[in-house]
Design a protein around this motif. Structure first.
Motif, PDB file in Angstrom:
ATOM      1  N   GLU A 138       1.181  -1.080   0.572  1.00  0.00           N
ATOM      2  CA  GLU A 138      -0.220  -0.102  -0.030  1.00  0.00           C
ATOM      3  C   GLU A 138       1.010   0.897  -0.224  1.00  0.00           C
ATOM      4  OE1 GLU A 138      -2.636   0.821   3.140  1.00  0.00           O
ATOM      5  OE2 GLU A 138      -4.563   0.800   1.726  1.00  0.00           O
ATOM      6  N   LEU A 139       1.651   1.575   0.713  1.00  0.00           N
ATOM      7  CA  LEU A 139       3.007   2.781   1.119  1.00  0.00           C
ATOM      8  C   LEU A 139       3.145   2.339  -0.946  1.00  0.00           C
ATOM      9  CD1 LEU A 139       4.337   1.831   4.081  1.00  0.00           C
ATOM     10  CD2 LEU A 139       3.196   3.886   3.560  1.00  0.00           C
ATOM     11  N   ASP A 140       4.265   1.228  -1.203  1.00  0.00           N
ATOM     12  CA  ASP A 140       4.288   1.349  -2.738  1.00  0.00           C
ATOM     13  C   ASP A 140       3.775   2.144  -3.437  1.00  0.00           C
ATOM     14  OD1 ASP A 140       7.133   0.409  -1.849  1.00  0.00           O
ATOM     15  OD2 ASP A 140       6.097  -1.408  -2.735  1.00  0.00           O
ATOM     16  N   GLU A 141       1.930   1.407  -3.263  1.00  0.00           N
ATOM     17  CA  GLU A 141       1.314   2.214  -4.370  1.00  0.00           C
ATOM     18  C   GLU A 141       0.737   3.691  -4.207  1.00  0.00           C
ATOM     19  OE1 GLU A 141      -1.949   0.107  -5.122  1.00  0.00           O
ATOM     20  OE2 GLU A 141      -1.308  -1.900  -3.972  1.00  0.00           O
ATOM     21  N   LEU A 142       1.012   4.175  -2.820  1.00  0.00           N
ATOM     22  CA  LEU A 142       0.912   5.603  -2.103  1.00  0.00           C
ATOM     23  C   LEU A 142       2.146   6.580  -2.769  1.00  0.00           C
ATOM     24  CD1 LEU A 142      -0.545   7.914  -0.550  1.00  0.00           C
ATOM     25  CD2 LEU A 142       0.962   7.380   1.241  1.00  0.00           C
ATOM     26  N   GLU A 143       3.230   5.637  -2.881  1.00  0.00           N
ATOM     27  CA  GLU A 143       4.529   6.580  -3.782  1.00  0.00           C
ATOM     28  C   GLU A 143       4.426   7.174  -4.756  1.00  0.00           C
ATOM     29  OE1 GLU A 143       7.157   7.699  -1.784  1.00  0.00           O
ATOM     30  OE2 GLU A 143       5.966   6.218   0.293  1.00  0.00           O
ATOM     31  N   LEU A 144       3.674   5.729  -5.547  1.00  0.00           N
ATOM     32  CA  LEU A 144       3.921   6.261  -6.864  1.00  0.00           C
ATOM     33  C   LEU A 144       2.349   7.001  -7.047  1.00  0.00           C
ATOM     34  CD1 LEU A 144       3.491   2.720  -8.139  1.00  0.00           C
ATOM     35  CD2 LEU A 144       5.511   3.843  -8.486  1.00  0.00           C
ATOM     36  N   LEU A 145       1.280   6.875  -6.723  1.00  0.00           N
ATOM     37  CA  LEU A 145       0.228   8.536  -6.797  1.00  0.00           C
ATOM     38  C   LEU A 145       0.636   9.838  -5.946  1.00  0.00           C
ATOM     39  CD1 LEU A 145      -3.145   9.224  -6.714  1.00  0.00           C
ATOM     40  CD2 LEU A 145      -2.609   8.316  -4.331  1.00  0.00           C
ATOM     41  N   LEU A 146       1.747  10.160  -5.392  1.00  0.00           N
ATOM     42  CA  LEU A 146       1.992  10.765  -5.337  1.00  0.00           C
ATOM     43  C   LEU A 146       3.030  11.367  -6.124  1.00  0.00           C
ATOM     44  CD1 LEU A 146       2.984  10.494  -1.595  1.00  0.00           C
ATOM     45  CD2 LEU A 146       1.424  11.178  -2.155  1.00  0.00           C
ATOM     46  N   ILE A 172      -6.394   9.395   1.744  1.00  0.00           N
ATOM     47  CA  ILE A 172      -6.743   8.440   0.609  1.00  0.00           C
ATOM     48  C   ILE A 172      -7.551   7.297   0.619  1.00  0.00           C
ATOM     49  CG2 ILE A 172      -5.850   6.921  -0.737  1.00  0.00           C
ATOM     50  CD1 ILE A 172      -4.515   9.088  -2.108  1.00  0.00           C
ATOM     51  N   HIS A 173      -7.867   6.873   1.869  1.00  0.00           N
ATOM     52  CA  HIS A 173      -9.040   5.531   2.137  1.00  0.00           C
ATOM     53  C   HIS A 173     -10.109   6.146   2.324  1.00  0.00           C
ATOM     54  CE1 HIS A 173      -5.530   2.715   4.090  1.00  0.00           C
ATOM     55  NE2 HIS A 173      -5.675   2.679   3.147  1.00  0.00           N
ATOM     56  N   ASN A 174     -10.324   7.467   2.269  1.00  0.00           N
ATOM     57  CA  ASN A 174     -11.693   8.121   2.477  1.00  0.00           C
ATOM     58  C   ASN A 174     -12.489   8.251   0.837  1.00  0.00           C
ATOM     59  OD1 ASN A 174     -12.082   8.032   5.596  1.00  0.00           O
ATOM     60  ND2 ASN A 174     -11.179  10.650   5.213  1.00  0.00           N
ATOM     61  N   VAL A 175     -11.496   8.462  -0.566  1.00  0.00           N
ATOM     62  CA  VAL A 175     -10.927   8.985  -1.552  1.00  0.00           C
ATOM     63  C   VAL A 175     -11.643   7.601  -1.890  1.00  0.00           C
ATOM     64  CG1 VAL A 175     -10.135   8.970  -3.614  1.00  0.00           C
ATOM     65  CG2 VAL A 175      -9.456  10.717  -1.848  1.00  0.00           C
ATOM     66  N   SER A 223      -3.737   1.999  -6.038  1.00  0.00           N
ATOM     67  CA  SER A 223      -3.050   2.004  -7.591  1.00  0.00           C
ATOM     68  C   SER A 223      -4.196   2.087  -8.583  1.00  0.00           C
ATOM     69  CB  SER A 223      -2.608   0.707  -7.990  1.00  0.00           C
ATOM     70  OG  SER A 223      -3.536  -0.825  -7.847  1.00  0.00           O
ATOM     71  N   GLU A 224      -5.476   2.457  -8.402  1.00  0.00           N
ATOM     72  CA  GLU A 224      -6.762   2.419  -8.911  1.00  0.00           C
ATOM     73  C   GLU A 224      -6.591   3.657  -8.959  1.00  0.00           C
ATOM     74  OE1 GLU A 224      -9.884  -0.320  -8.065  1.00  0.00           O
ATOM     75  OE2 GLU A 224      -9.021  -0.633  -7.206  1.00  0.00           O
ATOM     76  N   LEU A 225      -5.832   4.416  -8.317  1.00  0.00           N
ATOM     77  CA  LEU A 225      -6.280   6.166  -8.726  1.00  0.00           C
ATOM     78  C   LEU A 225      -5.363   6.790  -9.467  1.00  0.00           C
ATOM     79  CD1 LEU A 225      -6.308   6.845  -4.874  1.00  0.00           C
ATOM     80  CD2 LEU A 225      -8.504   6.854  -6.781  1.00  0.00           C
ATOM     81  N   PHE A 268     -10.724  14.686 -11.706  1.00  0.00           N
ATOM     82  CA  PHE A 268     -10.913  13.811 -11.106  1.00  0.00           C
ATOM     83  C   PHE A 268      -9.518  13.997  -9.862  1.00  0.00           C
ATOM     84  CE2 PHE A 268      -9.559  10.236  -8.620  1.00  0.00           C
ATOM     85  CZ  PHE A 268     -10.059   9.837  -8.257  1.00  0.00           C
ATOM     86  N   ARG A 269      -8.398  14.414 -10.761  1.00  0.00           N
ATOM     87  CA  ARG A 269      -7.132  14.580  -9.964  1.00  0.00           C
ATOM     88  C   ARG A 269      -7.112  15.994  -9.366  1.00  0.00           C
ATOM     89  NH1 ARG A 269      -3.657  17.261 -14.969  1.00  0.00           N
ATOM     90  NH2 ARG A 269      -4.238  14.971 -15.834  1.00  0.00           N
ATOM     91  N   ARG A 270      -8.350  17.407  -9.921  1.00  0.00           N
ATOM     92  CA  ARG A 270      -8.506  18.245  -8.568  1.00  0.00           C
ATOM     93  C   ARG A 270      -9.146  17.723  -7.263  1.00  0.00           C
ATOM     94  NH1 ARG A 270      -6.016  22.139  -9.324  1.00  0.00           N
ATOM     95  NH2 ARG A 270      -6.965  22.218  -7.026  1.00  0.00           N
ATOM     96  N   SER A 271     -10.168  16.355  -7.576  1.00  0.00           N
ATOM     97  CA  SER A 271     -10.262  16.684  -6.201  1.00  0.00           C
ATOM     98  C   SER A 271      -9.563  15.927  -5.478  1.00  0.00           C
ATOM     99  CB  SER A 271     -12.458  16.300  -6.496  1.00  0.00           C
ATOM    100  OG  SER A 271     -12.096  14.271  -6.770  1.00  0.00           O
ATOM    101  N   VAL A 272      -8.570  14.804  -6.377  1.00  0.00           N
ATOM    102  CA  VAL A 272      -8.265  14.392  -5.434  1.00  0.00           C
ATOM    103  C   VAL A 272      -7.132  14.972  -4.367  1.00  0.00           C
ATOM    104  CG1 VAL A 272      -6.015  12.515  -4.598  1.00  0.00           C
ATOM    105  CG2 VAL A 272      -8.204  12.273  -6.176  1.00  0.00           C
ATOM    106  N   ILE A 273      -6.526  15.923  -4.712  1.00  0.00           N
ATOM    107  CA  ILE A 273      -5.673  16.824  -4.559  1.00  0.00           C
ATOM    108  C   ILE A 273      -6.992  17.642  -3.435  1.00  0.00           C
ATOM    109  CG2 ILE A 273      -4.262  19.094  -4.997  1.00  0.00           C
ATOM    110  CD1 ILE A 273      -2.963  17.592  -6.092  1.00  0.00           C
TER     111      ILE A 273
END
Ligand code: SAM
Length: 298
Positions: free
Chosen positions: A29-37, A60-63, A73-75, A85-90
């Motif tokens: 999960e942390l690896d996936e987070l790195e990729l998302l960031l 992120i879990h809320n999103v 990684s689905e994000l 979508f990108r805007r809303s995640v930010i």
């Protein structure tokens, strides 16, 4: 006969299996987070790569829950190809939440000590970094007005979020007044009727024009952009809480550079900067209120 090593049954083995599986899942999960960031940085130039992992994961879990998704990684493809979508995640990750006179003990210290000291300056410059939707800068401007300092003060209110800034610039409050706001205003040392600083427009409350025009709202990213003001007082509250240790130190140093000698810094009451090297540049005025002063010569 096989040796039993003192216990029978499979319980200890099953426990170990579960621990291994949970920790492997966390690493993934942390690896996936790195990729998302990394994707957020490359596609929209928001550098959240040194934000604290714990709060990022919570957000992120809320999103994920909101969009019925399972894995971080689905994000990534959504962030890459869907601008809205990108805007809303930010927006979700930068948490633009604030209220008027949040943590009144700080405002009281500002009013009783700092503003009193600043009376001796003919011109004042104050920077509110991470101003969210404006409640914090409106609160301070009201106290400046009551101290007779507003007319000679230029307030700079900055934030990374254009959406939050748009709301702040409008002068319209998102949340109506309640007794708690009035209570916090009084605890901050306010000595008038808070409502007198606002007028009703279409059922909403808008801060006085005379106050709004003293504030320059501007987009500014504390992580990636250089300072552009020199200030007698900086408020940067409840922003450090999102940064990891290295970033905290870098931003604290930056704010130290932006302060004039002997200038004042306020951070959030739940934030801790004491382990940062740049902390040596400051004296503590009140740890409880989150108020510091830049040492002379630093
Ligand atoms: C929780 S709010 C705090 C608002 C206000 N300072 C207060 O204490 O009530 C945090 C704000 O910091 C802003 N922020 C986060 N990262 C930032 C950055 N790199 N540069 C500038 N602002 C940032 C967010 O957009 C958000 O508006």
């Amino acid at each position: 006969m096989k040796p039993s090593f003192g216990f029978t049954g499979s319980a200890p083995l099953a426990f170990t299996d579960r621990v291994v599986t949970d920790s492997a899942k966390q690493t993934l999960e942390l690896d996936e987070l790195e990729l998302l960031l990394e994707a957020l940085y490359r596609f929209c130039d928001y550098d959240l790569r040194q934000y604290g992992r714990r709060s990022l994961l919570r957000l992120i879990h809320n999103v994920l829950a909101e969009h019925g998704l399972q894995h971080i990684s689905e994000l990534i493809p959504l962030v890459a190809h869907d601008q809205a979508f990108r805007r809303s995640v930010i927006d979700r990750l930068t948490v633009s939440y604030s209220v008027m006179f949040r943590d009144p003990e700080l405002f009281k210290r500002l009013k009783d000590d700092v503003l009193l000291y600043l009376q001796s300056f003919p011109r004042l410059s104050i920077w509110i970094a991470g101003c969210a939707e404006g409640e914090e800068v409106y609160s301070l401007a009201i106290l400046l007005s009551e101290a007779g300092l507003l007319e000679r003060t230029q307030l700079y209110a900055t934030d990374i979020s254009p959406k939050a800034l748009e709301s702040a610039r409008s002068g319209v409050l998102k949340r109506a007044f309640d007794d708690e706001v009035a209570e916090r205003y009084r605890a901050s040392g306010g000595n008038k009727e808070l409502r007198d600083y606002f007028s009703g427009v279409d059922g909403q409350l808008r801060i006085d024009k005379a106050i709004l025009q003293r504030i320059a709202f501007e987009r500014h990213d504390l992580v990636q952009q250089p300072n552009h003001v020199s200030a007698h007082l900086i408020l940067c509250r409840n922003v450090f809480i999102y940064f990891d240790h290295v970033l905290k130190n870098r931003v604290l140093d930056k704010l130290g550079d932006a302060l004039m000698p002997g200038g004042f810094l306020a951070i959030g009451v739940e934030e801790n900067i004491s382990l940062c090297n740049a902390y040596n540049r400051f004296d503590i005025l009140s740890r409880k209120a989150g108020l510091f002063r830049k040492k002379l010569g630093y």
